[in-house]
Design an enzyme around this catalytic site. Structure first.
Site: not given
Length: 502
Positions: A242, A249, A422, A427
C-alpha cells in the site's frame, strides 16, 4: 502453504467420497451437501481456533462461518489465511532489519535529542528501536495539500532527475495523469536516467500490459509486487503493498496518501473533490525511503543495489528545525510498528490528539487509547469522510462512534468531497503523514510507510490545514447520532462484524 494444502486435500477427499457413492446419494444430495458443508466449517473453524488469533478475530470468523457457511468458506480462503504471515515474510523482515541497522552505522545519521518533553523523547526512542532508523535533524519537509500541488511537485522533481528515479505505488491508472507520468519517465530514460518502477499487482489490477510495455521498451525496469495468478489459492493475496514512494537522485522524496490516477486530482465525477495530504522530503531522511524501496525491490527481484551511489547524501539542506523519521510497517514486522507508534503518540499526548483517516476501523488497543485520552481531558478529534467510497467500511467505522462520542471524542465528517488524508497531530508539535489508515488492515496486513516529524514547520502547516478542514465538516453529536434508524444500526453492527478482516 501448509494449511492451504490441508484444506485442498480435505476438499479433494470429500468430493472423491461423494463421487464413489454417487449412485447412493442422488436422492439425498441436499442432505449430504449439508453434511459436507458442516464438516468443512468444523474443519476450518478448528484451523482458525488453533491459530491463536486475537479472540475477537477468532469469534468473528467462527460467527461468519456458522451463519454463512458457503460465503464464509470463500471469505476465509480469500482474506482469512493470515496464520503464516510471520513465516512468509520472516526472511524479508530479518534482511530488512540487517540492512537498516547497517545503514545507521555506515552513514551516521544526525541523531540529536533534547531534554525538552521527556515523554516525547521516550516516544522517539521507541520509534528508533521499532523502526531501526534514526531520527534525522538534516531533513527539510513540506506538506503538499491535495492532488494538484502534490503532482506538480512530483512532476517537477522527476523532470529534474539526473541519476535515478525510484517509484513505488499501490494504484497506477492508465489515464491522463498516469500517461503524463509515464511520458516523463520515458523522456528521462532516453536521457540516461536509471528508472525503477514498482506497482502492487492487486491494487493496479486494471493497469494494461501496454502501459508496462511502453516503459520497458525504453529500458525502464517495471516490476509487480506480489503477483497473483489465482487469488483464491494464493497465500499472499491478502498482503498488499500500500506504499506510495518517489525517490529522485536519493535526495528528494515523496510519501503520502495519493496514488497515480485522475480521481486523485478530483476528475472522477462519481467521487468529486479529493482531499488528501502528501509530504515532500529533502536531505537525510530520504535515505530511509530509498532503503524501503531497495528492500522491496530486492524482495521481488532478488537484485540489490545497496551502494553509496544510492545511499550517500550528495548535499545537505540548510540547518532545519525539528526531527524527521521515516518508518516502514507491514506483515513482515513482528511489532506492528506504525500501529504501536500511533498508540504511543496517543498515550504520550498532553493536550490534543487530532486524527484524519478515510477508513477508521481501529483494533482494541487504539480504540481504548483514544477513549482513555478523551476521558482524561485530552482534546481528541477524528476527521472522516461523509461521502464514502466503501459502504461497508463506512458503516463499520460508524459503529465505533457512540463509544467515542460518549468518552468525549469530537468526530467530524468532511462534506466537500472525499477525505483521504492519513495523518495524526499530537499537541501541535508531533505529527505523522503516510500511507497507513487508522484500520486493522494497515496495522497488520498491508505494507505501509509513514513519516513522523517533531517540532518542524510542517507540523504547523498540518495544524492550519486541519482547522481549515473542520470548517467544511459537520460535527457529530451524540443526541442526533442516536436517532439513526434501527436498520442503519443493524447494518453498522453487521459491518463491524467483518471489521477484523476488512
Amino acid at each position: 502453504m501448509k494449511y492451504t494444502v490441508n484444506i485442498l486435500l480435505f476438499l479433494f477427499t470429500f468430493f472423491i467420497v461423494i463421487y464413489l457413492y454417487r449412485d447412493n446419494i442422488q436422492s439425498d444430495i441436499v442432505q449430504y451437501f449439508s453434511i459436507g458443508m458442516t464438516l468443512s466449517v468444523v474443519f476450518i473453524g478448528f484451523i482458525i481456533f488453533m491459530e491463536n488469533r486475537h479472540p475477537t478475530q477468532t469469534l468473528a470468523w467462527l460467527v461468519v462461518l456458522g451463519a454463512f457457511p458457503v460465503m464464509g468458506f470463500i471469505f476465509y480462503l480469500l482474506f482469512g489465511r493470515n496464520y503464516r504471515k510471520e513465516r512468509m515474510f520472516k526472511e524479508k523482515y530479518f534482511l530488512d532489519k540487517k540492512v537498516f541497522l547497517g545503514s545507521k552505522e555506515a552513514y551516521h545519521s544526525s541523531v540529536r535529542h533534547t531534554d525538552e518533553d521527556e515523554d516525547y523523547n521516550k516516544l522517539l526512542g521507541l520509534a528508533e528501536k521499532l523502526g531501526n532508523t534514526n531520527i534525522s535533524h538534516s531533513t527539510e519537509t513540506e506538506v503538499l495539500t491535495n492532488g494538484k500541488e502534490t503532482f506538480d511537485a512530483i512532476k517537477e522533481a522527476l523532470r529534474s532527475a539526473e541519476n535515478h528515479i525510484h517509484m513505488e505505488y499501490y494504484i497506477v491508472r492508465d489515464d491522463e495523469l498516469g500517461t503524463e507520468i509515464k511520458d516523463i519517465l520515458i523522456e528521462k530514460a532516453k536521457q540516461g536516467v536509471k528508472i525503477r518502477f514498482l506497482y502492487d499487482d492487486v491494487g493496479s489490477w486494471r493497469l494494461p500490459s501496454s502501459f508496462i510495455r511502453d516503459m520497458r521498451a525504453w529500458g525502464i525496469e517495471v516490476v509487480a509486487f506480489g503477483p497473483v495468478k489465482i487469488p483464491l489459492l494464493n497465500n499472499k493475496f491478502n498482503f498488499r503493498n500500500h506504499r506510495k514512494i518517489v525517490v529522485v537522485d536519493g535526495y528528494v522524496g515523496f510519501v503520502g496518501g495519493l496514488n497515480i490516477g485522475d480521481e486523485y486530482l478530483g476528475k472522477d465525477e462519481s467521487i468529486g473533490f479529493w482531499r488528501d495530504t502528501h509530504l515532500r522530503l529533502k536531505g537525510e531522511g530520504v535515505r530511509a525511503l530509498q532503503l524501503i524501496f531497495i528492500q522491496d525491490w530486492y524482495y521481488m527481484t532478488n537484485h540489490s543495489f545497496l551502494t553509496d551511489d544510492y545511499l550517500m547524501m550528495k548535499e545537505t539542506p540548510n540547518e532545519v528545525h525539528g526531527g524527521v523519521q521515516v518508518l516502514a510497517g507491514g506483515p513482515d514486522n513482528e511489532w506492528s510498528v506504525i500501529k504501536n507508534i500511533y498508540f504511543s503518540m496517543i498515550t504520550s499526548a498532553k493536550e490534543s490528539v487530532w486524527i484524519a483517516s478515510p477508513y477508521f476501523i481501529p483494533d482494541e488497543d487504539i480504540f481504548s487509547a483514544l477513549k482513555v485520552a478523551a476521558l482524561s481531558g485530552i482534546d481528541v478529534r477524528l476527521l472522516v469522510p461523509s461521502n464514502p467510497d466503501s459502504r461497508i467500511v463506512f458503516h463499520a467505522s460508524r459503529s465505533y462512534y457512540p463509544e467515542l462520542l460518549e468518552a468525549g471524542v469530537k468526530i467530524y465528517e468532511y462534506r466537500e468531497g472525499f477525505m483521504h488524508s492519513k495523518l495524526m497531530i499530537v499537541d501541535g508539535k508531533l505529527a505523522s503523514i503516510g500511507t497507513s489508515n487508522m484500520d486493522m488492515r494497515s496495522f497488520h496486513l498491508n505494507f505501509e510507510v509513514n513519516a513522523f516529524f517533531y517540532r518542524t514547520d510542517s507540523v504547523k502547516r498540518l495544524v492550519q490545514d486541519y482547522l481549515q478542514d473542520l470548517l467544511v465538516s459537520n460535527e457529530l453529536h451524540m443526541e442526533t447520532f442516536q436517532n439513526r434508524t434501527f436498520f442503519m444500526r443493524l447494518f453498522e453492527s453487521l459491518s463491524r462484524l467483518l471489521s477484523p478482516f476488512l
